[in-house]
Design an enzyme around this catalytic site. Structure first.
Site, PDB file in Angstrom:
ATOM      1  N   ASP A 260       0.843  -1.208   0.000  1.00 58.13           N
ATOM      2  CA  ASP A 260       0.000   0.000   0.000  1.00 58.13           C
ATOM      3  C   ASP A 260       0.876   1.256   0.000  1.00 58.13           C
ATOM      4  O   ASP A 260       0.577   2.230  -0.682  1.00 58.13           O
ATOM      5  CB  ASP A 260      -0.922  -0.019   1.232  1.00 58.13           C
ATOM      6  CG  ASP A 260      -1.720  -1.312   1.319  1.00 58.13           C
ATOM      7  OD1 ASP A 260      -2.445  -1.607   0.371  1.00 58.13           O
ATOM      8  OD2 ASP A 260      -1.584  -2.037   2.320  1.00 58.13           O
TER       9      ASP A 260
ATOM     10  N   HIS B 161      -4.926  -3.069   6.585  1.00 59.48           N
ATOM     11  CA  HIS B 161      -4.743  -3.391   5.162  1.00 59.48           C
ATOM     12  C   HIS B 161      -6.131  -3.774   4.605  1.00 59.48           C
ATOM     13  O   HIS B 161      -6.437  -4.944   4.370  1.00 59.48           O
ATOM     14  CB  HIS B 161      -3.751  -4.545   5.018  1.00 59.48           C
ATOM     15  CG  HIS B 161      -3.604  -5.023   3.608  1.00 59.48           C
ATOM     16  ND1 HIS B 161      -3.043  -4.270   2.616  1.00 59.48           N
ATOM     17  CD2 HIS B 161      -3.971  -6.193   3.012  1.00 59.48           C
ATOM     18  CE1 HIS B 161      -3.052  -4.947   1.480  1.00 59.48           C
ATOM     19  NE2 HIS B 161      -3.616  -6.116   1.696  1.00 59.48           N
TER      20      HIS B 161
HETATM   21  N1  NAD Z   1      -0.813  -7.864   2.793  1.00 59.15           N
HETATM   22  C1  NAD Z   1      -0.786  -7.640   1.506  1.00 59.15           C
HETATM   23  O1  NAD Z   1      -0.368  -6.580   1.037  1.00 59.15           O
HETATM   24  C2  NAD Z   1      -1.275  -8.682   0.542  1.00 59.15           C
HETATM   25  C3  NAD Z   1      -1.192  -8.453  -0.843  1.00 59.15           C
HETATM   26  C4  NAD Z   1      -1.631  -9.448  -1.719  1.00 59.15           C
HETATM   27  C5  NAD Z   1      -2.174 -10.636  -1.221  1.00 59.15           C
HETATM   28  N2  NAD Z   1      -2.257 -10.807   0.145  1.00 59.15           N
HETATM   29  C6  NAD Z   1      -2.790 -12.047   0.719  1.00 59.15           C
HETATM   30  O2  NAD Z   1      -1.786 -13.047   0.669  1.00 59.15           O
HETATM   31  C7  NAD Z   1      -2.398 -14.332   0.722  1.00 59.15           C
HETATM   32  C8  NAD Z   1      -1.773 -15.253  -0.332  1.00 59.15           C
HETATM   33  O3  NAD Z   1      -1.950 -14.713  -1.624  1.00 59.15           O
HETATM   34  P1  NAD Z   1      -1.555 -15.578  -2.921  1.00 59.15           P
HETATM   35  O4  NAD Z   1      -1.938 -14.739  -4.087  1.00 59.15           O
HETATM   36  O5  NAD Z   1      -0.171 -16.099  -2.819  1.00 59.15           O
HETATM   37  O6  NAD Z   1      -2.609 -16.756  -2.772  1.00 59.15           O
HETATM   38  P2  NAD Z   1      -2.562 -18.236  -3.386  1.00 59.15           P
HETATM   39  O7  NAD Z   1      -3.964 -18.754  -3.231  1.00 59.15           O
HETATM   40  O8  NAD Z   1      -1.915 -18.256  -4.722  1.00 59.15           O
HETATM   41  O9  NAD Z   1      -1.611 -19.004  -2.364  1.00 59.15           O
HETATM   42  C9  NAD Z   1      -1.951 -19.294  -1.058  1.00 59.15           C
HETATM   43  C10 NAD Z   1      -1.310 -20.606  -0.718  1.00 59.15           C
HETATM   44  O10 NAD Z   1      -1.479 -20.835   0.674  1.00 59.15           O
HETATM   45  C11 NAD Z   1      -1.689 -22.201   0.862  1.00 59.15           C
HETATM   46  N3  NAD Z   1      -2.297 -22.426   2.176  1.00 59.15           N
HETATM   47  C12 NAD Z   1      -3.599 -22.405   2.523  1.00 59.15           C
HETATM   48  N4  NAD Z   1      -3.709 -22.705   3.827  1.00 59.15           N
HETATM   49  C13 NAD Z   1      -2.476 -22.924   4.304  1.00 59.15           C
HETATM   50  C14 NAD Z   1      -1.948 -23.274   5.558  1.00 59.15           C
HETATM   51  N5  NAD Z   1      -2.735 -23.504   6.612  1.00 59.15           N
HETATM   52  N6  NAD Z   1      -0.598 -23.401   5.693  1.00 59.15           N
HETATM   53  C15 NAD Z   1       0.200 -23.207   4.642  1.00 59.15           C
HETATM   54  N7  NAD Z   1      -0.244 -22.876   3.417  1.00 59.15           N
HETATM   55  C16 NAD Z   1      -1.556 -22.737   3.253  1.00 59.15           C
HETATM   56  C17 NAD Z   1      -2.600 -22.602  -0.306  1.00 59.15           C
HETATM   57  O11 NAD Z   1      -2.582 -23.980  -0.551  1.00 59.15           O
HETATM   58  C18 NAD Z   1      -1.950 -21.802  -1.451  1.00 59.15           C
HETATM   59  O12 NAD Z   1      -0.923 -22.549  -2.069  1.00 59.15           O
HETATM   60  C19 NAD Z   1      -3.883 -14.084   0.535  1.00 59.15           C
HETATM   61  O13 NAD Z   1      -4.501 -14.110   1.800  1.00 59.15           O
HETATM   62  C20 NAD Z   1      -3.950 -12.680  -0.031  1.00 59.15           C
HETATM   63  O14 NAD Z   1      -5.174 -12.034   0.262  1.00 59.15           O
HETATM   64  C21 NAD Z   1      -1.813  -9.859   1.012  1.00 59.15           C
END
Ligand code: NAD
Length: 437
Positions: free
Chosen positions: A249, A277
């Site tokens: 952000d 966020h």
């Molecule tokens: N804070 C930020 O600025 C920001 C920015 C973008 C995305 N995000 C968040 O980051 C997270 C991941 O995003 P992504 O695009 O990589 O998603 P993604 O769905 O591609 O990957 C998430 C992975 O986490 C795994 N997972 C689920 N539960 C789990 C657990 N208990 N232990 C370990 N792994 C587990 C899933 O199998 C998947 O492979 C999401 O929650 C998204 O909203 C945050």
């Protein structure tokens, strides 16, 4: 300073009982989380640094090597000796980095940046400990294979696993990205609960087995409240070591100010994101500087700053999904790198960076005991201090109160996960994450 109460208390409601109490709790917990916890394992290194063998007894080393064959991935089972050749002799001690959600989109960018040395430096060997879920385990093997094939000299160890108690063993950094996405029709309250369970479990695991000074960066959403849950479940790790990622952000806000001012984005400094966020986040144009001057002096269009700039930053992720059909992964990975580098390199004089950190003891008057994005400075030792030379006005404070109210409400929704009793979820409104539509 004015206070904002300009929103309806309607929103989503969900009452949640403490863990283990009632059918609701059982429904929420996956079979993996219900599994009985075994005590922490004895130290199992993925590979064996032969320099270490000299110090250890032959029997310990033999046992360790045997265990390592089982625990580590592919080529990383092979032994190595950092002190043996002239190139690696001067390298620093191995840093252990855990990454959860390692088979996900963000990790797919991040892991290769970590392994290349661009995050911790070209004399810093690393071990990557990758945590995935049962569903993603095969994909995790694929990721590990790609890491093998990349032949990164600094990448000395890779291990993969599904049990945080094994994966977090001795880690110095925990980059917690794994989370469930918010499904169609799912209320924010339900997302808080589902992902909160994951972060409660991982907090307990960190508390049991990680380095006592592990630095934790929570990325999985809703990241502020997940970081709070994780921290509360890890009482033996300093609360200051927990961060929620708001750096993306900050980067987005810098880009928008640069665009409007007609300068390159390296001219924008002192950019704070306050709060959650989510779309209540507050990009602070009062304290931001462009080429060393207050942003408000450079950009005289106050209406643009108050309305367009603020909204563009808050909704940037959603617009990106609309254009591309998927959420930002590469820029998120870059922002995780920025967040780490901000802690391991000294903050440039006068500047600061944003991070979601624990509010207790904050100098601004923000409610205590939540994780809130605020301006931080670091000496480069992994720690940070809150910046005290910040300006506040009614506009900024009103918006800070709104994002604060949201985080206080989120905290009540997860009381069953922070050890603070029975949860009652009455969110002020169903706000979106920046990446949601
Ligand atoms: N804070 C930020 O600025 C920001 C920015 C973008 C995305 N995000 C968040 O980051 C997270 C991941 O995003 P992504 O695009 O990589 O998603 P993604 O769905 O591609 O990957 C998430 C992975 O986490 C795994 N997972 C689920 N539960 C789990 C657990 N208990 N232990 C370990 N792994 C587990 C899933 O199998 C998947 O492979 C999401 O929650 C998204 O909203 C945050």
């Amino acid at each position: 300073m004015g206070l904002s109460t300009g929103y309806s208390p309607a929103g989503s409601r969900l009452v949640t009982t403490p863990l283990g109490a009632g059918a609701g709790a059982a429904l929420r917990r996956s079979p993996q989380l219900l599994r009985p916890r075994r005590p922490p394992l004895a130290t199992v290194r993925c590979s064996v640094d032969t320099a270490k063998q000299v110090q250890d007894s032959a029997a310990t080393v033999a046992a360790e090597q045997k265990a390592s064959r089982k625990e580590c991935f592919g080529v990383f089972t092979n032994t190595y000796d950092l002190k043996a050749d002239s190139k690696t002799k001067s390298w620093k001690k191995l840093v252990n980095i855990a990454v959860s959600g390692a088979a996900g989109m963000i990790s797919n960018h991040l892991l290769f940046k970590l392994a290349s040395g661009e995050v911790f430096g070209q004399d810093q060997p690393i071990a990557l400990k990758l945590l995935g879920s049962e569903r993603s385990f095969q994909a995790l093997e694929g990721v590990a294979m790609e890491l093998e094939d990349s032949l990164y000299p600094l990448l000395r160890e890779v291990s993969i696993g599904m049990d945080p108690y094994e994966v977090f063993e001795d880690v110095d950094w925990a980059l917690l990205i794994g989370a469930k996405p918010r499904g169609p029709g799912m209320e924010r309250a339900a997302l808080l609960d589902i992902n909160g369970q994951i972060y409660a479990d991982q907090g307990k695991a960190l508390n049991a087995v990680a380095s006592r000074n592990v630095k934790v960066i929570v990325v999985g959403n809703p990241c502020n409240t997940n970081a709070l849950i994780c921290m509360k479940n890890a009482p033996n790790i300093p609360a200051k070591n927990f961060h929620a990622l708001t750096r993306l952000d900050e980067n987005r806000a810098k880009c928008q100010l640069a665009l409007k001012a007609g300068v390159f984005y390296d001219k924008v400094s002192n950019m704070t994101i306050w709060g959650n966020h989510s779309t209540t986040q507050v990009p602070d144009f009062l304290n931001a500087k462009i080429d060393g001057r207050p942003a408000k002096e450079v950009i005289k269009d106050t209406k643009w700053l108050e309305e367009e700039f603020t909204m563009t930053v808050q909704k940037r992720g959603g617009v990106l999904i609309q254009k591309w059909g998927r959420s930002s992964a590469a820029s998120t990975a870059v922002s995780i790198v920025d967040a780490i580098r901000s802690l391991v390199t000294p903050t440039p004089e006068g500047d600061w960076f944003s991070s979601g950190v624990y509010t207790t003891g904050n100098p601004y008057g923000i409610a205590e005991d939540i994780v809130f994005s605020m301006p931080c400075r670091s000496k480069g030792d992994g720690d940070y201090e809150l910046a005290t030379d910040v300006l506040m006005d009614d506009f900024l404070w009103e918006r800070i109160k709104k994002t604060e109210a949201e985080l206080l409400a989120e905290k009540k929704c997860v009381a069953h996960l922070t050890g603070e009793g029975i949860a009652f979820c009455d969110l002020p409104e169903d706000t979106m994450l920046p990446g949601e539509m």
